[in-house]
Scaffold this motif. Structure first.
Motif, PDB file in Angstrom:
ATOM      1  N   VAL A   1       0.830  -1.209   0.000  1.00 12.67           N
ATOM      2  CA  VAL A   1       0.000   0.000   0.000  1.00 12.67           C
ATOM      3  C   VAL A   1       0.864   1.257   0.000  1.00 12.67           C
ATOM      4  O   VAL A   1       0.623   2.191  -0.777  1.00 12.67           O
ATOM      5  N   ILE A   2       1.870   1.300   0.855  1.00  6.96           N
ATOM      6  CA  ILE A   2       2.722   2.495   0.919  1.00  6.96           C
ATOM      7  C   ILE A   2       3.457   2.704  -0.400  1.00  6.96           C
ATOM      8  O   ILE A   2       3.498   3.817  -0.943  1.00  6.96           O
ATOM      9  N   THR A   3       4.035   1.640  -0.932  1.00  8.82           N
ATOM     10  CA  THR A   3       4.769   1.747  -2.202  1.00  8.82           C
ATOM     11  C   THR A   3       3.857   2.180  -3.335  1.00  8.82           C
ATOM     12  O   THR A   3       4.199   3.057  -4.148  1.00  8.82           O
ATOM     13  N   ARG A   4       2.668   1.581  -3.405  1.00  9.44           N
ATOM     14  CA  ARG A   4       1.739   1.904  -4.494  1.00  9.44           C
ATOM     15  C   ARG A   4       1.228   3.337  -4.378  1.00  9.44           C
ATOM     16  O   ARG A   4       1.073   4.025  -5.390  1.00  9.44           O
ATOM     17  N   CYS A   5       0.966   3.793  -3.164  1.00  7.29           N
ATOM     18  CA  CYS A   5       0.522   5.178  -2.974  1.00  7.29           C
ATOM     19  C   CYS A   5       1.609   6.163  -3.392  1.00  7.29           C
ATOM     20  O   CYS A   5       1.312   7.215  -3.978  1.00  7.29           O
TER      21      CYS A   5
ATOM     22  N   VAL B   1       3.422   2.124  14.914  1.00  5.09           N
ATOM     23  CA  VAL B   1       3.486   3.230  13.956  1.00  5.09           C
ATOM     24  C   VAL B   1       4.870   3.354  13.312  1.00  5.09           C
ATOM     25  O   VAL B   1       4.982   3.767  12.155  1.00  5.09           O
ATOM     26  N   MET B   2       5.919   2.967  14.031  1.00  5.45           N
ATOM     27  CA  MET B   2       7.261   3.115  13.474  1.00  5.45           C
ATOM     28  C   MET B   2       7.525   2.129  12.338  1.00  5.45           C
ATOM     29  O   MET B   2       8.562   2.200  11.687  1.00  5.45           O
ATOM     30  N   GLY B   3       6.604   1.230  12.083  1.00  5.45           N
ATOM     31  CA  GLY B   3       6.735   0.303  10.959  1.00  5.45           C
ATOM     32  C   GLY B   3       6.108   0.828   9.681  1.00  5.45           C
ATOM     33  O   GLY B   3       5.965   0.073   8.716  1.00  5.45           O
ATOM     34  N   TYR B   4       5.748   2.118   9.655  1.00  2.00           N
ATOM     35  CA  TYR B   4       5.031   2.685   8.502  1.00  2.00           C
ATOM     36  C   TYR B   4       5.838   3.768   7.790  1.00  2.00           C
ATOM     37  O   TYR B   4       5.298   4.791   7.381  1.00  2.00           O
ATOM     38  N   ARG B   5       7.111   3.532   7.608  1.00  4.80           N
ATOM     39  CA  ARG B   5       7.948   4.512   6.906  1.00  4.80           C
ATOM     40  C   ARG B   5       7.453   4.721   5.479  1.00  4.80           C
ATOM     41  O   ARG B   5       7.162   3.761   4.770  1.00  4.80           O
ATOM     42  N   GLY B   6       7.336   5.991   5.101  1.00  9.92           N
ATOM     43  CA  GLY B   6       6.930   6.322   3.739  1.00  9.92           C
ATOM     44  C   GLY B   6       5.492   6.762   3.595  1.00  9.92           C
ATOM     45  O   GLY B   6       5.060   7.149   2.504  1.00  9.92           O
ATOM     46  N   VAL B   7       4.696   6.714   4.699  1.00  2.73           N
ATOM     47  CA  VAL B   7       3.314   7.187   4.617  1.00  2.73           C
ATOM     48  C   VAL B   7       3.307   8.710   4.502  1.00  2.73           C
ATOM     49  O   VAL B   7       4.289   9.381   4.824  1.00  2.73           O
ATOM     50  N   THR B   8       2.185   9.238   4.067  1.00  3.74           N
ATOM     51  CA  THR B   8       2.081  10.688   3.911  1.00  3.74           C
ATOM     52  C   THR B   8       1.761  11.368   5.232  1.00  3.74           C
ATOM     53  O   THR B   8       2.404  12.351   5.617  1.00  3.74           O
ATOM     54  N   ILE B   9       0.745  10.850   5.925  1.00  5.04           N
ATOM     55  CA  ILE B   9       0.276  11.471   7.165  1.00  5.04           C
ATOM     56  C   ILE B   9       0.195  10.412   8.258  1.00  5.04           C
ATOM     57  O   ILE B   9      -0.291   9.300   8.023  1.00  5.04           O
TER      58      ILE B   9
END
Length: 336
Positions: free
Chosen positions: A177-181, A196-204
């Motif tokens: 999901v993060i890569t595709r976004c 939450v620290m496992g979500y590098r690359g999210v926008t918000i």
């Protein structure tokens, strides 16, 4: 600003949002106190009613729908009455539920609250029983979830990942999901209770104070630590914005340009119940940012929305009419 917010609310209905996460059925068993049991020193309740309310990621879906957005729910439910009732409730709000994969070997995440009260007494929670699987998703189920995401994600305005730690959101789903976004230049918003620290690359990133503190190994956050936490999460996740909600103290927005803004609550005196308010914030933020407004404008609208739902008992939602009315009252009070 009043007219700006009203126009923004009118634009929410044009947005498509995908909500991926741990879909929870909040079950309320209500009864009237009859007497004390002879078998044990416990209350006997005469059953009166049972309701299922969307919780967890399903509450984010519910909020997105009631705000007028076109929402696509993605997750896993069991082949059980709680799962089918959860689907029915979401569909009744016009949510798209084809992405809710039914897993015969996994129960619907259910939080059952037994509520007791009488005609002359306040209804109170007697006990809560939680049911959920602690096992990882089966590969075949995970692939069905991924296939649905792959098919729909390009048409979305924004994607929300609502991770309550119940293992519906796998690392493979998060990575895709993060890569595709990023590839599609779409906003990806994460609300993660434990990881939450496992979500590098999210926008918000959206966190409440206690979640942000835990992410950095702290028990609580004073003002200085809050600022450090916001900037640290922003930097480590390479995000564009971090929104930390602070209960009766409002919320603080941190942006990539180094700016941070504190947003006070709109009406501190009328807080009734904060349950599920974070999901309202996420849903509103996703819809608002999809219209093209700034992170600060989206966060301010989310703050108004949260101010509406905390005045309602239990897991609640708001709608465009309520949101417009609340903003109108706020500006009237400022002028008086």
């Amino acid at each position: 600003m009043y007219n700006t917010y009203i126009e923004l609310i009118n634009q929410l209905s044009k947005q498509k949002v995908m909500v991926i996460g741990d879909m929870v059925a909040d079950v309320y068993l209500e009864g009237k106190i009859s007497r004390i049991s002879r078998e044990a020193p416990v209350l006997i309740l005469e059953h009166e009613n049972q309701t299922v309310v969307p919780g967890g990621a399903a509450n984010a879906v519910h909020n997105t729908a009631t705000l007028g957005g076109e929402v696509f729910a993605v997750g896993v439910v069991g082949n059980d009455s709680a799962g089918y009732e959860l689907i029915r409730v979401l569909e009744s709000k016009s949510a798209k539920t084809e992405g809710l994969i039914i897993d015969d070997g996994r129960p619907t995440i259910t939080k059952t609250r037994v509520m007791a009260g009488g005609q002359a007494t306040v209804r109170q929670q007697v006990v809560r029983v939680d049911r959920e699987s602690k096992q990882d998703l089966e590969p075949a189920v995970e692939q069905k979830v991924l296939a649905y995401i792959e098919d729909k994600i390009s048409s979305m305005s924004a994607v929300v990942i609502s991770d309550y730690g119940s293992k519906s959101v796998t690392s493979e789903i998060v990575s895709y999901v993060i890569t595709r976004c990023q590839q599609l230049n779409k906003h990806c918003i994460v609300d993660s209770r434990y990881n939450v620290m496992g979500y590098r690359g999210v926008t918000i990133v959206k966190q409440n104070e206690s979640e942000a503190a835990a992410a950095l190994g702290c028990k609580t956050l004073d003002r200085a630590q809050l600022l450090t936490a916001g900037h640290t999460i922003l930097e480590r996740l390479e995000a564009e914005a971090v929104l930390i909600t602070q209960g009766p103290d409002g919320m603080t927005l941190f942006e990539r340009n180094g700016k941070y803004t504190h947003i006070p609550v709109t009406n501190k005196s009328e807080v009734y119940d904060v349950t599920g308010a974070g999901d309202t914030v996420v849903a509103t933020m996703a819809l608002a940012i999809s219209t093209g407004v700034s992170y600060l404008e989206a966060a301010c609208l989310a703050n108004y929305a949260a101010g509406v739902v905390v005045r309602k008992p239990g897991t609640a939602t708001t709608n465009p009419a309520e949101l417009k009315a609340a903003i109108g009252v706020y500006y009237e009070n400022r002028q008086s």
